[in-house]
Motif scaffolding. Structure first.
Motif, PDB file in Angstrom:
ATOM      1  N   ASP A  93       9.229  11.048 -15.370  1.00  0.00           N
ATOM      2  CA  ASP A  93       8.496  10.294 -14.337  1.00  0.00           C
ATOM      3  C   ASP A  93       9.189   8.989 -14.000  1.00  0.00           C
ATOM      4  O   ASP A  93       8.576   7.925 -14.042  1.00  0.00           O
ATOM      5  N   SER A 151      12.137   6.813 -11.399  1.00  0.00           N
ATOM      6  CA  SER A 151      12.881   6.841 -10.145  1.00  0.00           C
ATOM      7  C   SER A 151      14.316   7.257 -10.463  1.00  0.00           C
ATOM      8  O   SER A 151      14.743   7.219 -11.622  1.00  0.00           O
ATOM      9  N   GLY A 166      17.202   5.890  -9.981  1.00  0.00           N
ATOM     10  CA  GLY A 166      18.019   4.874 -10.613  1.00  0.00           C
ATOM     11  C   GLY A 166      17.605   4.633 -12.058  1.00  0.00           C
ATOM     12  O   GLY A 166      18.454   4.459 -12.930  1.00  0.00           O
ATOM     13  N   GLN A 167      16.300   4.649 -12.306  1.00  0.00           N
ATOM     14  CA  GLN A 167      15.833   4.440 -13.682  1.00  0.00           C
ATOM     15  C   GLN A 167      16.319   5.559 -14.585  1.00  0.00           C
ATOM     16  O   GLN A 167      16.697   5.346 -15.738  1.00  0.00           O
ATOM     17  N   TYR A 189       0.887   5.996  -8.997  1.00  0.00           N
ATOM     18  CA  TYR A 189       0.904   7.326  -9.619  1.00  0.00           C
ATOM     19  C   TYR A 189      -0.213   7.437 -10.642  1.00  0.00           C
ATOM     20  O   TYR A 189      -0.897   8.433 -10.736  1.00  0.00           O
ATOM     21  N   ASN A 234      16.189  -0.461  -7.794  1.00  0.00           N
ATOM     22  CA  ASN A 234      15.723   0.778  -8.408  1.00  0.00           C
ATOM     23  C   ASN A 234      14.277   0.624  -8.827  1.00  0.00           C
ATOM     24  O   ASN A 234      13.900  -0.380  -9.423  1.00  0.00           O
ATOM     25  N   GLY A 235      13.477   1.623  -8.496  1.00  0.00           N
ATOM     26  CA  GLY A 235      12.081   1.582  -8.887  1.00  0.00           C
ATOM     27  C   GLY A 235      11.226   0.739  -7.963  1.00  0.00           C
ATOM     28  O   GLY A 235      10.044   0.514  -8.229  1.00  0.00           O
ATOM     29  N   ALA A 236      11.785   0.284  -6.819  1.00  0.00           N
ATOM     30  CA  ALA A 236      11.023  -0.564  -5.902  1.00  0.00           C
ATOM     31  C   ALA A 236       9.942   0.231  -5.179  1.00  0.00           C
ATOM     32  O   ALA A 236       8.968  -0.353  -4.687  1.00  0.00           O
ATOM     33  N   GLY A 237      10.093   1.546  -5.108  1.00  0.00           N
ATOM     34  CA  GLY A 237       9.080   2.370  -4.451  1.00  0.00           C
ATOM     35  C   GLY A 237       9.566   3.005  -3.153  1.00  0.00           C
ATOM     36  O   GLY A 237       8.757   3.497  -2.367  1.00  0.00           O
ATOM     37  N   LYS A 238      10.859   3.036  -2.916  1.00  0.00           N
ATOM     38  CA  LYS A 238      11.399   3.571  -1.667  1.00  0.00           C
ATOM     39  C   LYS A 238      11.121   5.068  -1.526  1.00  0.00           C
ATOM     40  O   LYS A 238      10.605   5.524  -0.503  1.00  0.00           O
ATOM     41  N   THR A 239      11.454   5.812  -2.569  1.00  0.00           N
ATOM     42  CA  THR A 239      11.221   7.256  -2.528  1.00  0.00           C
ATOM     43  C   THR A 239       9.735   7.545  -2.373  1.00  0.00           C
ATOM     44  O   THR A 239       9.321   8.402  -1.588  1.00  0.00           O
ATOM     45  N   THR A 240       8.939   6.807  -3.125  1.00  0.00           N
ATOM     46  CA  THR A 240       7.498   6.976  -3.031  1.00  0.00           C
ATOM     47  C   THR A 240       7.017   6.734  -1.605  1.00  0.00           C
ATOM     48  O   THR A 240       6.194   7.494  -1.078  1.00  0.00           O
ATOM     49  N   GLN A 294      15.952  13.095  -2.679  1.00  0.00           N
ATOM     50  CA  GLN A 294      16.975  12.375  -3.432  1.00  0.00           C
ATOM     51  C   GLN A 294      17.735  13.318  -4.371  1.00  0.00           C
ATOM     52  O   GLN A 294      18.949  13.283  -4.439  1.00  0.00           O
ATOM     53  N   HIS A 333      21.881   2.963  -1.239  1.00  0.00           N
ATOM     54  CA  HIS A 333      22.366   1.823  -2.019  1.00  0.00           C
ATOM     55  C   HIS A 333      23.766   1.402  -1.602  1.00  0.00           C
ATOM     56  O   HIS A 333      24.347   0.506  -2.210  1.00  0.00           O
TER      57      HIS A 333
END
Ligand SMILES: Nc1ncnc2c1ncn2[C@@H]1O[C@H](COP(=O)(O)OP(=O)(O)OP(=O)(O)O)[C@@H](O)[C@H]1O
Ligand SMILES: Nc1ncnc2c1ncn2[C@@H]1O[C@H](COP(=O)(O)OP(=O)(O)OP(=O)(O)O)[C@@H](O)[C@H]1O
Ligand SMILES: [Mg+2]
Ligand SMILES: [Mg+2]
Lengths: 281, 268, 255
Positions: free
Chosen positions: A145, A147, A149-150, B11, B36-42, B82, B192
């Motif tokens: 779960d 992203s 990049g993570q 989520y 990374n993890g900023a929420g773009k994909t979401t 992605q 990116h």
């Protein structure tokens, strides 16, 4: 001291009709930071995998020549033996999760448990790589779960934590934000300064130019050149090989300015700045 | 074309991923960047109807996304995932690309034509009968792009299309984006690679920690050095070089740089 | 993504008991009623298991399992009660159906055994994290490879379900209707199976490589992130169970 010696390596995947690696020869000294560049399908990943023994042990296929890593001849040693000396981060971050751990924290511990690192040290090492790759805030998440990049950061952390003598990374920053990929390159560079030998395949030429001691240019499974970034990126036939030089080199080429007293174009931001200032225009 | 008001999502209920997003999209090609993890994909999955918002409203062509199924939305909005492995599920390259067009009720002949046309653009038309899983990562990514392009949706979103691409691959993607822009479609890309952003997108939106930090003309966005830093992104290399050399204006492409450098001498 | 395990976190003393002792309890609970085939013994053991489940505050989670088991047991009772060959003594009649005492008693024995076994398993399953159990077994000498397979099944089945939803996303993203009426969903579900299986196989291959480079097959003695879970009374409990079993055998033979 030579850490990696590759002599006349030829390799063909099973069912493939052409060689993925064709008579590859080079050697790498301890503590060097080596970049592998080349267009898509040039053989970068195959070469990386040949250094950890996945080629040929995992894939099988036709194999010729010799590869020595950290004194072990790859052909005669199991991947398990080699894995104690050589760590590898794969190209696709989504497929390197072990699938047996519930959290990012435990996931990183997986390799350390396997190679028998004492418990207190496991914890120390995990905390330090979580911090290094800035993933502390997701350490209790399920490894799936995350992203993109993570996930890539976790994959790098899992290998760095194992502290291998030789580190092989296949496009390790493809999903990272610019600051993240800068940090990862700096971290890898500092590992190489501590004596770890680093081999890194990458399409980000600016990073290769800035961080690598030498660059191995591959094309159709053959070594085209293995030299300093300045030399390799100043080649006139670079584009023919499917590679473009760093943006700094390209502008300087277009403006026709070389580094003072050499036949090379600048390859990094700093070099380009110095040259273009000096030139006054 | 798209109107988003007060959009929030998480989520699991504890950690909000997106909070209070307010955005409007016209036909300008748009890059979405951010840490990374900023929420773009979401965010784009919400636009696509694959996730449901906790709060807020998304209107596409004045239709509320919440009231449509993702399948109905597929005629208007296409998304390239992605992770290509998440998108590929057919047995041959051709079937994979024809899947979308057939679903939106194109007839078989047209679907095949569109599919082959799209595959030509990514130079995979020589591998029609191959199993997609035997392709390399860079080819898989291009296949996924072709599968969505073939549907000819009005809005098309790419999630990190340039992953694993060499210079030639990026050039193909650049041409595809240009072709879509020429057809007056809205192209949105999470990415990116800042050089690619500067060369291809008119508008850039910067996400950080589930919020929009910056939004505007790409040139303007890349002039905001401090703000970019807080979102873990940076200006393209050429912009940095121009700045160090003391250029007054924000330069974002190599051509601009060379022109400026050749025509006038920048202040020292 | 969740794990498929039924494990319920808790702080009771049952949770504190180490996995191996809980594992011991299963053969103990199964053997005793076989050695001493008395209804009282069965009832005692069931009572004990239920008390432990209650103490662990997980009894609610057993309801669906017991519910399902009862459904099967009812058929056993009916079939044995009516058709067991040794049936002689009529207990009662409903219309054309006759219930016999022999069959019913036999069915009762089976029922008690089954409940007993399930109860003992539930204690282990509901109060032990699967990975803790496997880790405990690996420490006791089980092969880490087998351990990996067992643990990964707990992760990979939910992962396959996650894959299923990813592929559904891939399909609906490109216009295939997967929401709404049951028929639509079934139609969307069937073509999923192929890709899910294929996808997992491919993942398995790539994962195998990832495991290899993480030293999965290394000969080095394995260590563990977590400290071994110990329980101060585990030796006493294990010995106690052993002694009781021996005592039961002795009772059976000599009395
Ligand atoms: N598993 C495989 N089976 C058969 N052939 C393969 C396999 N993996 C790679 N190849 C082939 O080997 C050659 C080299 O591929 P490789 O993946 O090493 O290239 P690469 O330089 O890493 O490319 P990229 O930049 O796309 O990652 C290609 O011709 C490719 O088709
Ligand atoms: N399936 C999931 N379940 C729970 N949390 C998730 C899930 N997917 C993503 N997240 C979390 O939501 C946040 C936003 O994720 P998202 O994938 O949108 O990021 P992103 O901006 O696309 O990042 P990246 O550039 O790394 O791809 C992250 O913190 C991530 O850990
Ligand atoms: Mg590769
Ligand atoms: Mg993303």
């Amino acid at each position: 001291m030579k850490r990696i010696v590759v002599e006349g390596l030829k390799y063909k995947y099973p069912l493939a009709d052409s060689l993925a690696l064709n008579d590859v020869t080079f050697d790498i000294k301890q503590g060097e930071f080596i970049g592998i560049i080349g267009k898509n399908l040039a053989g970068k990943s195959t070469l990386c995998q040949a250094l950890v023994g996945l080629v040929p042990h995992f894939y099988k296929g036709a194999y010729g020549g010799k590869v020595f890593v950290g004194g072990l001849e790859v052909k005669n040693h199991s991947i398990a033996d080699i894995s104690l000396k050589v760590g590898m981060v794969f190209q696709n971050p989504f497929t390197q999760v072990t699938g047996s751990k519930m959290t990012v924290y435990e996931e990183i511990a997986f390799g350390l448990e396997n190679i028998g690192v004492p418990r207190s040290e496991i914890i120390e090492r995990i905390d330090s790589v979580l911090n290094l790759l800035k993933i502390e805030q997701v350490k209790d998440h399920n490894p799936f779960d995350l992203s993109g990049g993570q996930m890539q950061r976790m994959a790098i952390a899992s290998i760095i934590a194992m502290k291998p003598d030789i580190l092989v990374l296949d496009e390790p920053t493809s999903q990272l934000d610019p600051a993240g990929s800068e940090e990862v390159f700096q971290a890898i560079q500092s590992l190489s300064k501590q004596g770890i030998t680093v081999i890194l395949a990458e399409h980000k030429m600016e990073k290769i130019a800035q961080y690598c001691d030498r660059v191995l240019l591959l094309n159709n499974g053959k070594v085209v050149d293995f030299d300093t970034p300045g030399k390799v990126f100043s080649r006139e036939d670079l584009e023919e090989k499917g590679v473009t030089a760093p943006v700094y080199t390209r502008v300087c080429k277009a403006l026709g300015v070389k580094k003072a007293g050499t036949d090379e174009y600048p390859v990094t931001l700093e070099e380009a700045e110095r040259v273009l200032r000096g030139d006054g225009a | 074309m798209i109107k988003i008001a007060n959009l929030s999502f998480s989520y699991n209920k504890e950690t909000p991923v997106l909070t209070g997003i307010k955005l409007e999209f016209d036909r300008r090609s748009t890059a979405i960047i951010g840490q990374n993890g900023a929420g773009k994909t979401t965010f784009v999955k919400l636009l696509k109807g694959l996730l449901k918002a906790d709060e807020g409203e998304i209107l596409i062509h004045d239709h509320n996304v919440n009231r449509k199924t993702a399948a109905q939305l597929a005629r208007t909005i296409g998304l390239v995932f992605q992770n290509p492995n998440d998108q590929i599920f057919k047995r041959t390259v051709l079937d994979e690309v024809m899947f979308g067009p057939l679903n939106i009720k194109m007839d078989k002949q047209t679907a095949k034509e569109k599919a082959i046309e799209a595959l030509k653009m990514v130079e995979l038309d020589g591998k029609l009968e191959m199993n997609p899983h035997d392709l390399s990562l860079s080819e898989k990514k291009l296949l996924c792009i072709a599968s969505v392009v073939a549907m000819e949706t009005d809005i098309i979103i790419f999630d990190e299309p340039t992953i694993a691409q060499d210079h030639g691959g990026k050039e193909k993607i650049r041409q595809i984006i240009q072709a879509l822009k020429d057809k007056n479609k809205l192209v949105m890309t999470i990415i990116h690679d800042m050089d690619f952003v500067a060369e291809n997108f008119e508008r850039t939106i910067v996400f950080t920690e589930g919020k929009v930090l910056l939004d505007g003309d790409t040139r303007y966005v890349f002039s905001q050095k401090e703000l970019l830093e807080t979102a873990c992104v940076e200006a393209p290399g050429i912009t940095k070089l121009a700045e160090r050399l003391g250029f007054k204006d924000t330069v974002i492409t190599v051509e601009e740089f060379i022109n400026l450098k050749q025509t006038c001498s920048p202040p020292r | 993504m969740k794990s498929i395990s039924l494990y319920e976190e808790g702080t009771s003393f049952v949770h504190d008991v180490d996995p191996i002792t809980k594992l011991w309890y299963i053969p103990f609970a199964i053997l005793i009623p076989i050695i001493l085939p008395l209804f009282t013994v069965s009832f005692l053991l069931i009572g004990l298991s239920l008390a432990l489940l209650l103490a662990a505050k997980v009894i609610r989670k057993t309801i669906p399992v017991f519910g399902f088991v009862f459904l099967i047991l009812i058929t056993v009772v009916l079939i044995q009660g009516m058709f067991k060959p040794e049936n002689e003594t009529v207990l009662f009649q409903i219309g054309p159906l006759t219930m016999y005492k022999e069959g019913l008693l036999f069915a009762l024995t089976i029922t008690l055994r089954v409940i007993n076994i399930i109860g003992a398993f539930m204690i282990l399953v509901l109060t032990t994290k699967p990975s803790d159990l496997v880790e405990a077994l690996v420490r006791k000498g089980m092969s880490p490879r087998i351990g990996y397979v067992v643990v990964s099944v707990f992760q990979i089945i939910p992962e396959m379900m996650a894959t299923m939803s990813t592929i559904t996303d891939a399909q609906r993203a490109r216009g295939m209707e997967t929401e709404g009426k049951l028929l639509v969903r079934i139609k969307a579900f069937l073509p999923l199976l192929g890709p899910v299986v294929l996808g997992s196989l491919i993942n398995t291959k790539e994962r195998a490589m990832a495991l290899e480079v993480r030293g999965f097959n290394s000969q080095a003695p394995k260590t563990f992130l977590y400290e071994e879970k110990t329980y101060q009374f585990s030796k006493i409990l294990q010995m106690g169970m052993l002694l009781l079993t021996v005592a039961a055998v002795v009772w059976r033979i000599f009395l």
